[in-house]
Design a protein around this motif. Structure first.
Motif, PDB file in Angstrom:
ATOM      1  N   THR A   1       9.444  29.343  17.450  1.00 47.84           N
ATOM      2  CA  THR A   1       9.285  27.948  17.036  1.00 47.84           C
ATOM      3  C   THR A   1       7.890  27.799  16.442  1.00 47.84           C
ATOM      4  OG1 THR A   1      10.726  27.183  18.808  1.00 47.84           O
ATOM      5  CG2 THR A   1       9.273  25.548  17.801  1.00 47.84           C
ATOM      6  N   SER A   2       7.839  27.276  15.237  1.00 45.69           N
ATOM      7  CA  SER A   2       6.577  26.995  14.574  1.00 45.69           C
ATOM      8  C   SER A   2       6.440  25.492  14.423  1.00 45.69           C
ATOM      9  CB  SER A   2       6.542  27.611  13.174  1.00 45.69           C
ATOM     10  OG  SER A   2       6.782  28.999  13.230  1.00 45.69           O
ATOM     11  N   VAL A   3       5.233  24.986  14.633  1.00 43.61           N
ATOM     12  CA  VAL A   3       4.971  23.559  14.477  1.00 43.61           C
ATOM     13  C   VAL A   3       3.869  23.392  13.445  1.00 43.61           C
ATOM     14  CG1 VAL A   3       4.305  21.424  15.639  1.00 43.61           C
ATOM     15  CG2 VAL A   3       5.610  23.165  16.889  1.00 43.61           C
ATOM     16  N   PHE A   4       4.145  22.538  12.459  1.00 44.03           N
ATOM     17  CA  PHE A   4       3.186  22.255  11.394  1.00 44.03           C
ATOM     18  C   PHE A   4       3.050  20.758  11.209  1.00 44.03           C
ATOM     19  CE2 PHE A   4       4.320  26.566  10.654  1.00 44.03           C
ATOM     20  CZ  PHE A   4       3.157  27.148  10.161  1.00 44.03           C
ATOM     21  N   ASP A   5       1.928  20.342  10.636  1.00 41.52           N
ATOM     22  CA  ASP A   5       1.690  18.924  10.376  1.00 41.52           C
ATOM     23  C   ASP A   5       2.620  18.357   9.318  1.00 41.52           C
ATOM     24  OD1 ASP A   5      -0.385  18.480  12.206  1.00 41.52           O
ATOM     25  OD2 ASP A   5      -1.900  19.184  10.792  1.00 41.52           O
ATOM     26  N   ASP A   6       3.091  19.217   8.408  1.00 44.36           N
ATOM     27  CA  ASP A   6       3.916  18.714   7.319  1.00 44.36           C
ATOM     28  C   ASP A   6       4.936  19.750   6.874  1.00 44.36           C
ATOM     29  OD1 ASP A   6       2.507  20.582   5.712  1.00 44.36           O
ATOM     30  OD2 ASP A   6       1.059  19.072   5.112  1.00 44.36           O
ATOM     31  N   ARG A   7       5.868  19.313   6.065  1.00 45.21           N
ATOM     32  CA  ARG A   7       6.940  20.180   5.594  1.00 45.21           C
ATOM     33  C   ARG A   7       6.413  21.329   4.735  1.00 45.21           C
ATOM     34  NH1 ARG A   7      12.275  19.878   5.681  1.00 45.21           N
ATOM     35  NH2 ARG A   7      12.217  17.731   6.430  1.00 45.21           N
ATOM     36  N   ALA A   8       5.365  21.085   3.952  1.00 48.72           N
ATOM     37  CA  ALA A   8       4.824  22.139   3.090  1.00 48.72           C
ATOM     38  C   ALA A   8       4.357  23.336   3.917  1.00 48.72           C
ATOM     39  CB  ALA A   8       3.683  21.601   2.230  1.00 48.72           C
ATOM     40  N   GLY A   9       3.677  23.081   5.024  1.00 46.09           N
ATOM     41  CA  GLY A   9       3.234  24.153   5.897  1.00 46.09           C
ATOM     42  C   GLY A   9       4.409  24.895   6.503  1.00 46.09           C
ATOM     43  N   ALA A  10       5.418  24.140   6.919  1.00 48.55           N
ATOM     44  CA  ALA A  10       6.609  24.760   7.507  1.00 48.55           C
ATOM     45  C   ALA A  10       7.308  25.654   6.489  1.00 48.55           C
ATOM     46  CB  ALA A  10       7.559  23.683   8.020  1.00 48.55           C
ATOM     47  N   GLU A  11       7.434  25.179   5.265  1.00 48.83           N
ATOM     48  CA  GLU A  11       8.081  25.980   4.226  1.00 48.83           C
ATOM     49  C   GLU A  11       7.280  27.234   3.907  1.00 48.83           C
ATOM     50  OE1 GLU A  11       8.788  23.175   1.077  1.00 48.83           O
ATOM     51  OE2 GLU A  11      10.461  22.252   2.155  1.00 48.83           O
ATOM     52  N   GLU A  12       5.966  27.116   3.894  1.00 47.74           N
ATOM     53  CA  GLU A  12       5.118  28.290   3.670  1.00 47.74           C
ATOM     54  C   GLU A  12       5.305  29.298   4.809  1.00 47.74           C
ATOM     55  OE1 GLU A  12       2.355  31.026   2.204  1.00 47.74           O
ATOM     56  OE2 GLU A  12       3.333  29.354   1.184  1.00 47.74           O
ATOM     57  N   SER A  13       5.443  28.807   6.033  1.00 43.36           N
ATOM     58  CA  SER A  13       5.624  29.711   7.166  1.00 43.36           C
ATOM     59  C   SER A  13       6.943  30.466   7.065  1.00 43.36           C
ATOM     60  CB  SER A  13       5.547  28.955   8.496  1.00 43.36           C
ATOM     61  OG  SER A  13       6.727  28.242   8.763  1.00 43.36           O
ATOM     62  N   VAL A  14       7.979  29.819   6.559  1.00 46.25           N
ATOM     63  CA  VAL A  14       9.275  30.485   6.392  1.00 46.25           C
ATOM     64  C   VAL A  14       9.150  31.621   5.379  1.00 46.25           C
ATOM     65  CG1 VAL A  14      11.650  30.192   5.573  1.00 46.25           C
ATOM     66  CG2 VAL A  14      10.643  28.501   7.117  1.00 46.25           C
ATOM     67  N   ALA A  15       8.430  31.368   4.297  1.00 43.47           N
ATOM     68  CA  ALA A  15       8.225  32.415   3.292  1.00 43.47           C
ATOM     69  C   ALA A  15       7.453  33.588   3.880  1.00 43.47           C
ATOM     70  CB  ALA A  15       7.494  31.841   2.074  1.00 43.47           C
ATOM     71  N   ARG A  16       6.397  33.281   4.644  1.00 45.94           N
ATOM     72  CA  ARG A  16       5.610  34.355   5.263  1.00 45.94           C
ATOM     73  C   ARG A  16       6.436  35.102   6.307  1.00 45.94           C
ATOM     74  NH1 ARG A  16      -0.758  32.963   5.498  1.00 45.94           N
ATOM     75  NH2 ARG A  16      -0.873  31.857   3.510  1.00 45.94           N
ATOM     76  N   ALA A  17       7.267  34.369   7.033  1.00 49.86           N
ATOM     77  CA  ALA A  17       8.114  35.001   8.046  1.00 49.86           C
ATOM     78  C   ALA A  17       9.100  35.965   7.399  1.00 49.86           C
ATOM     79  CB  ALA A  17       8.855  33.942   8.856  1.00 49.86           C
ATOM     80  N   ALA A  18       9.691  35.558   6.287  1.00 48.50           N
ATOM     81  CA  ALA A  18      10.652  36.431   5.602  1.00 48.50           C
ATOM     82  C   ALA A  18       9.984  37.738   5.195  1.00 48.50           C
ATOM     83  CB  ALA A  18      11.236  35.715   4.383  1.00 48.50           C
ATOM     84  N   ASP A  19       8.784  37.650   4.636  1.00 48.17           N
ATOM     85  CA  ASP A  19       8.051  38.855   4.246  1.00 48.17           C
ATOM     86  C   ASP A  19       7.703  39.706   5.459  1.00 48.17           C
ATOM     87  OD1 ASP A  19       8.148  38.022   1.603  1.00 48.17           O
ATOM     88  OD2 ASP A  19       6.094  37.245   1.592  1.00 48.17           O
ATOM     89  N   PHE A  20       7.241  39.053   6.523  1.00 52.20           N
ATOM     90  CA  PHE A  20       6.844  39.793   7.719  1.00 52.20           C
ATOM     91  C   PHE A  20       8.034  40.502   8.357  1.00 52.20           C
ATOM     92  CE2 PHE A  20       5.892  40.456  12.170  1.00 52.20           C
ATOM     93  CZ  PHE A  20       4.647  41.056  12.092  1.00 52.20           C
ATOM     94  N   VAL A  21       9.139  39.804   8.465  1.00 49.70           N
ATOM     95  CA  VAL A  21      10.340  40.406   9.054  1.00 49.70           C
ATOM     96  C   VAL A  21      10.783  41.606   8.221  1.00 49.70           C
ATOM     97  CG1 VAL A  21      12.797  40.052   9.506  1.00 49.70           C
ATOM     98  CG2 VAL A  21      11.131  38.359  10.275  1.00 49.70           C
ATOM     99  N   ARG A  22      10.838  41.433   6.913  1.00 50.00           N
ATOM    100  CA  ARG A  22      11.246  42.531   6.034  1.00 50.00           C
ATOM    101  C   ARG A  22      10.327  43.741   6.196  1.00 50.00           C
ATOM    102  NH1 ARG A  22       9.988  40.535   1.093  1.00 50.00           N
ATOM    103  NH2 ARG A  22       8.007  41.577   1.349  1.00 50.00           N
ATOM    104  N   ASP A  23       9.022  43.497   6.261  1.00 50.51           N
ATOM    105  CA  ASP A  23       8.055  44.587   6.272  1.00 50.51           C
ATOM    106  C   ASP A  23       7.777  45.163   7.662  1.00 50.51           C
ATOM    107  OD1 ASP A  23       7.841  44.128   3.551  1.00 50.51           O
ATOM    108  OD2 ASP A  23       5.963  43.009   3.709  1.00 50.51           O
ATOM    109  N   ASN A  24       8.017  44.388   8.726  1.00 50.14           N
ATOM    110  CA  ASN A  24       7.564  44.808  10.050  1.00 50.14           C
ATOM    111  C   ASN A  24       8.603  44.776  11.171  1.00 50.14           C
ATOM    112  OD1 ASN A  24       4.469  45.018   9.597  1.00 50.14           O
ATOM    113  ND2 ASN A  24       5.063  43.073   8.675  1.00 50.14           N
ATOM    114  N   LEU A  25       9.672  44.026  10.997  1.00 50.85           N
ATOM    115  CA  LEU A  25      10.635  43.884  12.086  1.00 50.85           C
ATOM    116  C   LEU A  25      12.054  44.336  11.751  1.00 50.85           C
ATOM    117  CD1 LEU A  25       9.681  40.404  13.599  1.00 50.85           C
ATOM    118  CD2 LEU A  25       9.060  42.671  14.446  1.00 50.85           C
ATOM    119  N   ALA A  26      12.331  44.598  10.513  1.00 51.18           N
ATOM    120  CA  ALA A  26      13.707  44.910  10.092  1.00 51.18           C
ATOM    121  C   ALA A  26      14.318  46.041  10.905  1.00 51.18           C
ATOM    122  CB  ALA A  26      13.747  45.235   8.601  1.00 51.18           C
TER     123      ALA A  26
END
Length: 84
Positions: A41-66
């Motif tokens: 669960t990620s908590v951000f002040d606004d939707r823009a931060g949340a959307e940025e976190s999803v993009a970073r998560a996708a990259d991280f999962v692909r590169d480190n958790l797949a």
């Protein structure tokens, strides 16, 4: 998750520092729900931060958790309507 402890280590050491750099970051939680199920669960002040976190998560999962994921992660987003 095929190795919850290893996934937690990778998230703590690699992903959490990335999230802290996202504007509007408030909090992040990685929960071991048992039987190989992990919930984050990620908590951000606004939707823009949340959307940025999803993009970073996708990259991280692909590169480190797949290699630890037998199934594709599911993403759910929404606004906090109650908190304690």
């Amino acid at each position: 998750m095929t190795d919850s402890a290893e996934a937690g280590r990778r998230v703590d050491e690699g992903f959490v520092p990335l999230l802290r750099q996202v504007p509007g970051f408030v909090a992040y939680y990685w929960v071991d729900a048992g039987e190989g199920v992990m919930v984050s669960t990620s908590v951000f002040d606004d939707r823009a931060g949340a959307e940025e976190s999803v993009a970073r998560a996708a990259d991280f999962v692909r590169d480190n958790l797949a290699s630890l994921l037998p199934h594709r992660p599911q993403i759910t987003a929404g606004e906090v309507v109650a908190a304690g």
